[in-house]
Every structure is written in structure tokens, then in C-alpha cells.
Motif scaffolding. Structure first.
Motif, short mmCIF file in Angstrom:
data_model
loop_
_atom_site.label_atom_id
_atom_site.label_comp_id
_atom_site.label_asym_id
_atom_site.label_seq_id
_atom_site.Cartn_x
_atom_site.Cartn_y
_atom_site.Cartn_z
N LEU A 392 11.97 -10.07 1.37
CA LEU A 392 11.57 -8.33 2.09
C LEU A 392 10.75 -8.71 3.37
O LEU A 392 10.97 -7.92 4.32
N SER A 393 9.88 -9.71 3.48
CA SER A 393 9.26 -9.63 4.87
C SER A 393 10.19 -10.23 5.93
O SER A 393 9.88 -9.95 7.06
N GLN A 394 11.39 -10.91 5.48
CA GLN A 394 12.27 -11.13 6.70
C GLN A 394 13.26 -10.15 7.11
O GLN A 394 14.14 -10.38 7.71
N ASP A 395 12.91 -8.87 6.76
CA ASP A 395 13.55 -7.97 7.23
C ASP A 395 15.12 -8.02 6.56
O ASP A 395 15.86 -7.50 7.27
N LYS A 396 15.42 -8.26 5.30
CA LYS A 396 16.64 -8.52 4.93
C LYS A 396 17.11 -7.17 4.01
O LYS A 396 17.92 -7.04 3.36
N VAL A 397 15.82 -6.53 3.67
CA VAL A 397 15.95 -5.28 2.94
C VAL A 397 15.34 -4.16 3.48
O VAL A 397 14.50 -4.10 4.28
N ASP A 398 16.06 -2.99 3.38
CA ASP A 398 15.37 -1.60 3.90
C ASP A 398 14.65 -0.91 2.84
O ASP A 398 13.70 -0.40 3.10
N ILE A 399 14.89 -1.20 1.55
CA ILE A 399 14.14 -0.37 0.37
C ILE A 399 14.31 -1.26 -0.81
O ILE A 399 15.53 -1.78 -1.00
N MET A 400 13.22 -1.40 -1.63
CA MET A 400 13.68 -2.07 -3.15
C MET A 400 13.35 -0.91 -4.21
O MET A 400 12.57 -0.02 -3.93
N LEU A 401 14.13 -1.03 -4.82
CA LEU A 401 14.14 -0.07 -6.19
C LEU A 401 13.91 -1.29 -7.46
O LEU A 401 14.53 -2.01 -7.72
N SER A 402 12.72 -0.68 -8.01
CA SER A 402 12.02 -1.68 -9.20
C SER A 402 11.04 -0.72 -9.98
O SER A 402 10.81 0.28 -9.82
N GLY A 403 10.55 -1.75 -10.76
CA GLY A 403 9.27 -1.06 -11.45
C GLY A 403 8.12 -1.20 -11.09
O GLY A 403 7.84 -2.12 -9.85
N GLY A 404 6.99 -0.75 -11.66
CA GLY A 404 5.65 -0.95 -10.99
C GLY A 404 5.27 -2.35 -10.53
O GLY A 404 4.18 -2.68 -10.01
N ARG A 405 5.45 -3.25 -11.47
CA ARG A 405 5.02 -4.63 -11.36
C ARG A 405 5.17 -5.31 -10.20
O ARG A 405 4.68 -6.12 -9.77
N THR A 406 6.48 -4.94 -9.39
CA THR A 406 6.68 -5.67 -8.19
C THR A 406 6.46 -4.80 -7.15
O THR A 406 6.71 -5.03 -5.96
N GLN A 407 5.84 -3.59 -7.17
CA GLN A 407 5.56 -2.58 -5.90
C GLN A 407 4.56 -3.25 -5.00
O GLN A 407 4.81 -2.88 -3.75
N PHE A 408 3.58 -4.04 -5.40
CA PHE A 408 2.72 -4.58 -4.54
C PHE A 408 3.17 -5.75 -3.66
O PHE A 408 2.76 -6.19 -2.51
N VAL A 409 4.39 -6.28 -4.23
CA VAL A 409 5.04 -7.27 -3.18
C VAL A 409 5.54 -6.68 -2.26
O VAL A 409 5.70 -7.16 -0.99
N ALA A 410 6.40 -5.52 -2.48
CA ALA A 410 7.05 -4.65 -1.45
C ALA A 410 5.94 -4.19 -0.39
O ALA A 410 6.13 -4.09 0.94
N LEU A 411 4.77 -3.56 -0.98
CA LEU A 411 3.82 -3.01 0.03
C LEU A 411 3.26 -4.14 0.75
O LEU A 411 2.90 -3.90 2.10
N LYS A 412 3.18 -5.37 0.30
CA LYS A 412 2.41 -6.41 1.14
C LYS A 412 3.35 -6.90 2.19
O LYS A 412 3.20 -6.96 3.35
N ALA A 413 4.71 -6.63 1.90
CA ALA A 413 5.83 -6.82 3.14
C ALA A 413 6.13 -5.78 3.75
O ALA A 413 7.15 -5.93 4.79
N LYS A 414 5.40 -4.73 3.80
CA LYS A 414 5.51 -3.39 4.44
C LYS A 414 7.10 -3.06 4.51
O LYS A 414 7.61 -2.53 5.43
N THR A 415 7.43 -2.84 3.23
CA THR A 415 8.80 -2.54 2.92
C THR A 415 8.89 -1.27 1.79
O THR A 415 8.09 -1.26 1.01
N PRO A 416 9.62 -0.29 2.17
CA PRO A 416 9.64 0.95 1.20
C PRO A 416 9.92 0.63 0.08
O PRO A 416 10.82 -0.46 -0.30
N TRP A 417 9.21 1.17 -1.08
CA TRP A 417 9.84 1.05 -2.44
C TRP A 417 9.82 2.21 -3.34
O TRP A 417 8.85 3.08 -2.81
N LEU A 418 10.50 2.13 -4.29
CA LEU A 418 10.99 3.45 -5.15
C LEU A 418 10.76 2.84 -6.53
O LEU A 418 11.52 2.06 -6.79
N ASP A 419 10.08 3.44 -7.32
CA ASP A 419 10.01 3.37 -8.69
C ASP A 419 11.15 3.90 -9.48
O ASP A 419 11.53 5.20 -9.64
N ILE A 420 12.05 2.94 -10.22
CA ILE A 420 13.10 3.84 -10.76
C ILE A 420 13.00 3.27 -12.37
O ILE A 420 13.90 3.35 -13.27
#
Length: 496
Positions: A392-420
Motif C-alpha cells: 500500500l505504501s509503495q503506491d501500488k494500490v489506489d484503494i483496498m477493500l477488506s474487513g475492519g481488521r486491516t483498516q489501520f494498515v491502510a490508514l497508516k499507509a495513507k491509502t483509501p479503504w472501504l469496508d466490505i
């Protein structure tokens, strides 16, 4: 209370599960998940799995025979929705104390709790859940439930799935066995018809099944029982009179579907309501199966007309998002049917799939993913947080779709995240659900907050010299400002 080893072995040896049948005899005895380790069962034990699979049955009183913490940690563990009774949202527990355990008062306290629920709420049934503590001290909840059923004149069903017997997935399966043994077939409907179906494994998360049911209603198809989402006890008791069964979450309750077929000749198939194409395929399969079971052949033509109409409306709505989302890179870090149905759905509007996880996915799920993506390096069992953060931090992804357990990894990498996953607040099933999913992805990617958090800190943009702060306005700063304006404009357009 004891859980028969033969019953556990039958659950593990599931003939309808291709993944299970692909194992050797020794591996099959170990079940479908890794064994639990002491202290690692919180949120994933068999009791939790059984509660997840049964709690959305809305008019049943769910009584936990345990100390208070078991119910406190498992209450409302999914965002299921109800169109009727809200009794399922009331917590019931025997709240065993140390003194109750030492003095052997567990069974007496359980019987008293059942009587109090009967008098105060008069539910059509009470489900009693065994837990680690009550199973270890030997409380016979089967005997108590049988006596209570005779005494109070309502079904009191024992759910023998204490946490220590295995994983959450095993608890799902044991819940299905309890429905087969004590609920399904105990009532006879007076309105049996050729268009009755069962939906198994649909939890009505955020009310998303309400986006699918109107489609079935327009076709004259009646959902005899949706297990467990927004279900009523009597509906499930009459589930044996449906003509076909659709299984939505195969890893959890496929054994229930198979035994419905074995006992009552109700054929089943696996499908998904995630994505436009998947929804259309599911509707076609339902129509074809009902016709093969005696429904009028014109159902197929009416289904095709409905699909054509709904697909045209959905694609017209999605066209507004294609320009802003085409080429965006998405990482799907979930499992089960969403691991392939979302891939197919998002690729239909031009979104690039960087990768998808296959945890909790069946062999059929993985085969579908392989057919869609064709690249093995885009399919992974799971990603450790450091690996996920690096991607996520290497700008390989524009957004991650996942559950709440990994949302903070996305937020730390400053990457948009959506709970599915099950905690989400938006329904994503059916045609309208697909439009809503794309809308939420668009809002997440173009939210102006990401332009702001990615900017350098003020102390980095305005270095301090010996003469005091200096203002530096560079081309890159101007570019960031323009990017912020673009984000804000796109975000406003997405909200509109």
C-alpha cells in the motif's frame, strides 16, 4: 453435556465440499481450519460461529448458558437487519457465577432462565447455547431443554457448540446441524407452491437481501426460508417444503443444503448476488431449477426480461462512474464468495484488480478466480501486515477493500479503504447494491482527505533558517493544491 465424536466426524467429512474431499483421510479428520491454540480463540471459536449463524433468526430468544463475558463479547457480532421482531437484539444469559459453578447450580439456573424468558417474551422458540465453562463442568443442556420443552410447550433447542471444540467455521456447521435435528421439518405450511425456494448463507448484512428479494417477488418466486438473515422460526421449520435451495456462503452451511437434498429431495446450487453478472446468473439458475422442479416454463422468459431491464438500468447508472474509476487499482483482502464475485464485478467497469485473497474460499471459488484473473501472483492466501503495508505504501494500490481488521494498515499507509465485510453500513448485493459499491469506492478514492494527508508537514514545506521562517512556494506545492481542488471536485461529483 457431551458433544458426540461421531457428530463431529460427520461435520468434518462433508461430501459436498470439494476442498474437503480433496484431502487424504487423516487430513479430513482435522476439519476445515487450523486447530485453535490456547488464548487465540477470541472472536473465532465454535460458540462464536454458532451464534453468528443463528442470531439473525429474529423472533427467537438466544440464551447463552455461561458467565456474563461470553454473551458480552458475542452480542451483535454482525450487522444483520430485521424487518420484523427485534427480540434477537436482546441479550439473554444465565450469568453463571463462581458460586453457581462450585455448588452445581448451572442446570437449575438455566431452567429458571428459560421460564423467565417464556413468561416475559413468549417467543416461538428459545435457543440455548453451551459454552466452554458449562461444557467443562458437565451441565446437560440437552436434558434441561427437553424438560423445558415439555413443561412450557415451546421448542427449546440446545446448541452444542462450546468454544473449545474448534473454529468459528465448525461452529457454523454445528449450528446447521442443530437446525436439521430440531427445527426444520417440525411444522407444515398450508401454502406450498411450485415457486418456493430456500436461501442459505445469506445474513442480510446492512439489509442487502432486501435489494434482492424484490427481484424475486416480481418473478413470483417466494423465499420460503432465508437462513439465517431476517428469518423467522416458523419459516425455517417449514424449509423442507421448498422446491430448491441456493447456497450463498458454501464454506459455512453447505452441509445443511446437502442434507436438505438428501432428506427431502431439495436440489441445491451455489451462487452469488455480488455483481451484475453474478446476480443475473443466480436469477437464471433459480428459474431453471424451479422449472425443472415443476414450475411453469414461462418463468425463464420472465426472468430474462427482468434481467435485461435491470441490467440496462444498472449499467446506465454505472456509466457515470466509469470515467473516474477506469484504471484504478484495487486490492481485495477478504474471502469466500466475495473473493471472486467482486473481482468479476469490478473488472466489468474497468477497475484493475491488483490482487485478491482466497482465505475461506472453496476450491470452486479459487477456480473462478483463476479463470477471471489468469495470474497466479494476483491470488494470495493472506498477507501479513508488513507485506500489506509495503504494497500500500509503495503506491501500488489506489484503494483496498477488506474487513475492519486491516483498516489501520491502510490508514497508516495513507491509502483509501472501504469496508466490505460484515461490519459494513451499506448493502452491496444485487443490481442496486453493485451501483452502491461503486459509488462508495468512488467517494473513498476521491475524498479530499487523502490529498491533505499526503502533503508534506508544514515544517517540511517551510524550513526554518537562521533568519527565521522562509516561505517556499514551488511547482510541486502548486501541483498539490491543484490536486486538492481536483479531489474536492470529484468528491462533490460522486456525492451528487
Amino acid at each position: 453435556m457431551s458433544l458426540p465424536s461421531a457428530k463431529l466426524q460427520q461435520v468434518f467429512n462433508e461430501p459436498a465440499c470439494q476442498k474437503n474431499q480433496g484431502k487424504d483421510a487423516n487430513a479430513r479428520k482435522q476439519g476445515c481450519s487450523k486447530p485453535l491454540t490456547p488464548g487465540a480463540a477470541a472472536g473465532g471459536c465454535a460458540f462464536d460461529g454458532a451464534k453468528i449463524a443463528l442470531q439473525p433468526i429474529t423472533d427467537v430468544a438466544h440464551l447463552i448458558h455461561a458467565p456474563l463475558a461470553c454473551e458480552g463479547n458475542s452480542w451483535d457480532n454482525r450487522g444483520a437487519a430485521s424487518s420484523g421482531s427485534t427480540l434477537w437484539r436482546t441479550s439473554f444469559t444465565t450469568d453463571l457465577s463462581e458460586l453457581d459453578i462450585v455448588m452445581g447450580q448451572g442446570e437449575r439456573k438455566l431452567f429458571k432462565a428459560i421460564r423467565e424468558i417464556k413468561q416475559a417474551y413468549a417467543p416461538p422458540a428459545i435457543f440455548v447455547y453451551a459454552t466452554c465453562v458449562t461444557a467443562l463442568i458437565g451441565d446437560d443442556i440437552d436434558a434441561v431443554c427437553k424438560r423445558a420443552t415439555e413443561k412450557f410447550g415451546l421448542p427449546v433447542v440446545s446448541i452444542n457448540a462450546p468454544g473449545f471444540v474448534g473454529s468459528k467455521n465448525l461452529g457454523n456447521k454445528l449450528a446447521g446441524e442443530a437446525l436439521l435435528d430440531h427445527v426444520i421439518g417440525t411444522a407444515e405450511p398450508d401454502d406450498v407452491g411450485p415457486y418456493d425456494i430456500n436461501i442459505i448463507g445469506e445474513f442480510n448484512l446492512s439489509g442487502e437481501f432486501w435489494l434482492v428479494k424484490p427481484l424475486l417477488d416480481r418473478l413470483g418466486i417466494r423465499v420460503r426460508a432465508c437462513i439465517p438473515g431476517d428469518a423467522r422460526y416458523l419459516d425455517i421449520a417449514c424449509a423442507h417444503r421448498a422446491r430448491i435451495t441456493m447456497v450463498v456462503c458454501s464454506t459455512a452451511l453447505i452441509g445443511l443444503a446437502r442434507k436438505l437434498e438428501k432428506r427431502w429431495d431439495i436440489p441445491f446450487f451455489e451462487g452469488s448476488f455480488y455483481g451484475i453478472t453474478a446476480t443475473s446468473q443466480a436469477l437464471r439458475k433459480i428459474a431453471d431449477q424451479l422449472v425443472s422442479q415443476g414450475a411453469h416454463p414461462e418463468l425463464v422468459d420472465r426472468t430474462e426480461a427482468l434481467i435485461a431491464q435491470e441490467e440496462a438500468i444498472a449499467w446506465e447508472k454505472l456509466a457515470a462512474y466509469r470515467r473516474r474509476l477506469e484504471g484504478k487499482r484495487v486490492l481485495i483482502n477478504t474471502g469466500g464468495v466475495k473473493s471472486w464475485s467482486l473481482v468479476d464485478a469490478l473488472m466489468e467497469i474497468g477497475i484493475e484488480i491488483v490482487g485478491t485473497s482466497v482465505k475461506k474460499s472453496t476450491v470452486e471459488d479459487k477456480e473462478r478466480i483463476t479463470q477471471i484473473l489468469m495470474e497466479e501472483d494476483q491470488i494470495f492466501e493472506s498477507l501479513a501486515p508488513p507485506e500489506l503495508y509495503a504494497m500500500l505504501s509503495q503506491d501500488k494500490v489506489d484503494i483496498m477493500l477488506s474487513g475492519g481488521r486491516t483498516q489501520f494498515v491502510a490508514l497508516k499507509a495513507k491509502t483509501p479503504w472501504l469496508d466490505i465485510n460484515q461490519e459494513r453500513h451499506h448493502p452491496y448485493a444485487g443490481y442496486d447494491g453493485m451501483v452502491e459499491l461503486v459509488r462508495q469506492i468512488d467517494l473513498a478514492i476521491h475524498n479530499p482527505i487523502w490529498c491533505q494527508v499526503r502533503e508534506p508537514a508544514p515544517w517540511d514545506s517551510h524550513p526554518v533558517s537562521a533568519d527565521g521562517p522562509t516561505s517556499t512556494t514551488s511547482a510541486s506545492t502548486t501541483g498539490r493544491a491543484c490536486e486538492k481542488i481536483a479531489c474536492s471536485t470529484a468528491y462533490a461529483a460522486g456525492q451528487g
